[in-house]
Design a protein around this motif. Sequence first.
Motif, PDB file in Angstrom:
ATOM      1  N   ASP A  27     143.321  12.687  14.179  1.00 51.79           N
ATOM      2  CA  ASP A  27     142.826  13.635  13.184  1.00 51.79           C
ATOM      3  C   ASP A  27     143.279  15.042  13.545  1.00 51.79           C
ATOM      4  N   GLY A  28     143.729  15.792  12.542  1.00 51.67           N
ATOM      5  CA  GLY A  28     144.139  17.170  12.739  1.00 51.67           C
ATOM      6  C   GLY A  28     145.600  17.352  13.089  1.00 51.67           C
ATOM      7  N   ASP A  29     146.350  16.288  13.290  1.00 53.18           N
ATOM      8  CA  ASP A  29     147.773  16.410  13.615  1.00 53.18           C
ATOM      9  C   ASP A  29     148.562  16.937  12.428  1.00 53.18           C
ATOM     10  N   GLN A  30     149.736  17.484  12.729  1.00 54.70           N
ATOM     11  CA  GLN A  30     150.682  17.895  11.698  1.00 54.70           C
ATOM     12  C   GLN A  30     151.804  16.876  11.675  1.00 54.70           C
ATOM     13  N   VAL A  31     152.225  16.505  10.471  1.00 54.50           N
ATOM     14  CA  VAL A  31     153.310  15.537  10.326  1.00 54.50           C
ATOM     15  C   VAL A  31     154.331  16.067   9.328  1.00 54.50           C
ATOM     16  N   THR A  32     155.564  15.548   9.430  1.00 58.25           N
ATOM     17  CA  THR A  32     156.595  15.860   8.452  1.00 58.25           C
ATOM     18  C   THR A  32     157.050  14.561   7.802  1.00 58.25           C
ATOM     19  N   LEU A  33     157.454  14.645   6.557  1.00 60.65           N
ATOM     20  CA  LEU A  33     157.923  13.473   5.831  1.00 60.65           C
ATOM     21  C   LEU A  33     159.344  13.138   6.263  1.00 60.65           C
ATOM     22  N   ILE A  34     159.647  11.855   6.354  1.00 65.86           N
ATOM     23  CA  ILE A  34     160.992  11.439   6.742  1.00 65.86           C
ATOM     24  C   ILE A  34     161.766  10.908   5.536  1.00 65.86           C
ATOM     25  N   LYS A  35     161.148  10.938   4.357  1.00 68.17           N
ATOM     26  CA  LYS A  35     161.759  10.391   3.159  1.00 68.17           C
ATOM     27  C   LYS A  35     161.192  11.118   1.940  1.00 68.17           C
ATOM     28  N   ASP A  36     161.993  11.282   0.884  1.00 71.14           N
ATOM     29  CA  ASP A  36     161.483  11.836  -0.373  1.00 71.14           C
ATOM     30  C   ASP A  36     160.494  10.846  -0.978  1.00 71.14           C
ATOM     31  N   LEU A  37     159.330  11.338  -1.388  1.00 72.72           N
ATOM     32  CA  LEU A  37     158.304  10.465  -1.944  1.00 72.72           C
ATOM     33  C   LEU A  37     157.870  10.964  -3.319  1.00 72.72           C
ATOM     34  N   ASP A  38     157.883  10.070  -4.317  1.00 76.83           N
ATOM     35  CA  ASP A  38     157.342  10.382  -5.636  1.00 76.83           C
ATOM     36  C   ASP A  38     155.838  10.179  -5.574  1.00 76.83           C
ATOM     37  N   VAL A  39     155.069  11.191  -5.985  1.00 79.04           N
ATOM     38  CA  VAL A  39     153.621  11.109  -5.944  1.00 79.04           C
ATOM     39  C   VAL A  39     153.127  10.622  -7.297  1.00 79.04           C
ATOM     40  N   LYS A  40     152.516   9.447  -7.312  1.00 80.41           N
ATOM     41  CA  LYS A  40     152.012   8.877  -8.558  1.00 80.41           C
ATOM     42  C   LYS A  40     150.862   9.720  -9.088  1.00 80.41           C
ATOM     43  N   GLY A  41     150.859   9.965 -10.393  1.00 79.18           N
ATOM     44  CA  GLY A  41     149.786  10.710 -11.032  1.00 79.18           C
ATOM     45  C   GLY A  41     149.930  12.214 -10.950  1.00 79.18           C
ATOM     46  N   ALA A  42     150.781  12.708 -10.080  1.00 86.19           N
ATOM     47  CA  ALA A  42     150.938  14.155  -9.933  1.00 86.19           C
ATOM     48  C   ALA A  42     152.226  14.646 -10.583  1.00 86.19           C
ATOM     49  N   GLY A  43     153.142  13.729 -10.885  1.00 84.52           N
ATOM     50  CA  GLY A  43     154.408  14.135 -11.484  1.00 84.52           C
ATOM     51  C   GLY A  43     155.202  15.051 -10.580  1.00 84.52           C
ATOM     52  N   THR A  54     157.464  15.366  -6.650  1.00 78.37           N
ATOM     53  CA  THR A  54     158.144  14.689  -5.553  1.00 78.37           C
ATOM     54  C   THR A  54     157.995  15.519  -4.296  1.00 78.37           C
ATOM     55  N   LEU A  55     157.539  14.885  -3.223  1.00 77.91           N
ATOM     56  CA  LEU A  55     157.479  15.552  -1.926  1.00 77.91           C
ATOM     57  C   LEU A  55     158.802  15.286  -1.226  1.00 77.91           C
ATOM     58  N   ARG A  56     159.469  16.345  -0.840  1.00 75.37           N
ATOM     59  CA  ARG A  56     160.804  16.239  -0.259  1.00 75.37           C
ATOM     60  C   ARG A  56     160.758  15.917   1.232  1.00 75.37           C
ATOM     61  N   ARG A  57     161.823  15.311   1.707  1.00 79.41           N
ATOM     62  CA  ARG A  57     161.974  15.019   3.128  1.00 79.41           C
ATOM     63  C   ARG A  57     161.885  16.333   3.910  1.00 79.41           C
ATOM     64  N   GLY A  58     161.148  16.320   5.022  1.00 85.18           N
ATOM     65  CA  GLY A  58     160.988  17.517   5.840  1.00 85.18           C
ATOM     66  C   GLY A  58     159.759  18.333   5.485  1.00 85.18           C
ATOM     67  N   THR A  59     159.019  17.949   4.442  1.00 86.54           N
ATOM     68  CA  THR A  59     157.813  18.672   4.051  1.00 86.54           C
ATOM     69  C   THR A  59     156.768  18.554   5.151  1.00 86.54           C
ATOM     70  N   ALA A  78     151.765   5.681   6.896  1.00 81.25           N
ATOM     71  CA  ALA A  78     152.174   6.194   8.206  1.00 81.25           C
ATOM     72  C   ALA A  78     153.653   5.950   8.478  1.00 81.25           C
ATOM     73  N   GLU A  79     154.236   4.966   7.814  1.00 81.71           N
ATOM     74  CA  GLU A  79     155.651   4.660   8.056  1.00 81.71           C
ATOM     75  C   GLU A  79     156.600   5.713   7.487  1.00 81.71           C
ATOM     76  N   PHE A  80     156.082   6.634   6.654  1.00 81.22           N
ATOM     77  CA  PHE A  80     156.921   7.661   6.052  1.00 81.22           C
ATOM     78  C   PHE A  80     156.730   9.038   6.662  1.00 81.22           C
ATOM     79  N   VAL A  81     156.003   9.132   7.776  1.00 81.13           N
ATOM     80  CA  VAL A  81     155.777  10.432   8.416  1.00 81.13           C
ATOM     81  C   VAL A  81     156.159  10.369   9.886  1.00 81.13           C
ATOM     82  N   LYS A  82     156.418  11.559  10.437  1.00 79.83           N
ATOM     83  CA  LYS A  82     156.740  11.704  11.853  1.00 79.83           C
ATOM     84  C   LYS A  82     155.886  12.830  12.406  1.00 79.83           C
ATOM     85  N   LYS A  83     155.261  12.592  13.555  1.00 77.91           N
ATOM     86  CA  LYS A  83     154.418  13.607  14.178  1.00 77.91           C
ATOM     87  C   LYS A  83     155.236  14.826  14.548  1.00 77.91           C
ATOM     88  N   ARG A  84     154.682  15.991  14.314  1.00 74.95           N
ATOM     89  CA  ARG A  84     155.399  17.226  14.621  1.00 74.95           C
ATOM     90  C   ARG A  84     155.002  17.735  15.976  1.00 74.95           C
TER      91      ARG A  84
END
Length: 102
Positions: free
Chosen positions: A45-61, A63-68, A96-102
């Motif tokens: 809990d409280g960790d910071q993570v970065t995305l390793i892949k572009d992800l389309d967010v359902k319902g929000a229209g 896209t979260l980009r890689r590196g966010t 969890a498979e789409f994030v990397k601990k910062r």
Amino acid sequence: MPTSDEDYVYDDASGEWLPASAAKAAAAPSDTVEVRDAVGNLLADGDQVTLIKDLDVKGAGQTLRRGTLIKSIRLTGDPQEIDCKYDGIKGLVLRAEFVKKR
């Protein structure tokens, strides 16, 4: 005869007499779930993570980009999901498979 006042109980699994405190600790289920990121780092809990892949967010229209950068994650009890906050998206749950601990 033991000199301590501690009770001993018989453990059927090992066939030995164990102190009651040790038997109780062994019988208590572990309620912590290990959540690991894409490269195997343990998340908390409280960790910071970065995305390793572009992800389309359902319902929000959106896209979260890689590196966010996602700040202050919360563990959900599921070893594959983390709950997080991101501007403009309510109730964001990431795998969890789409994030990397910062």
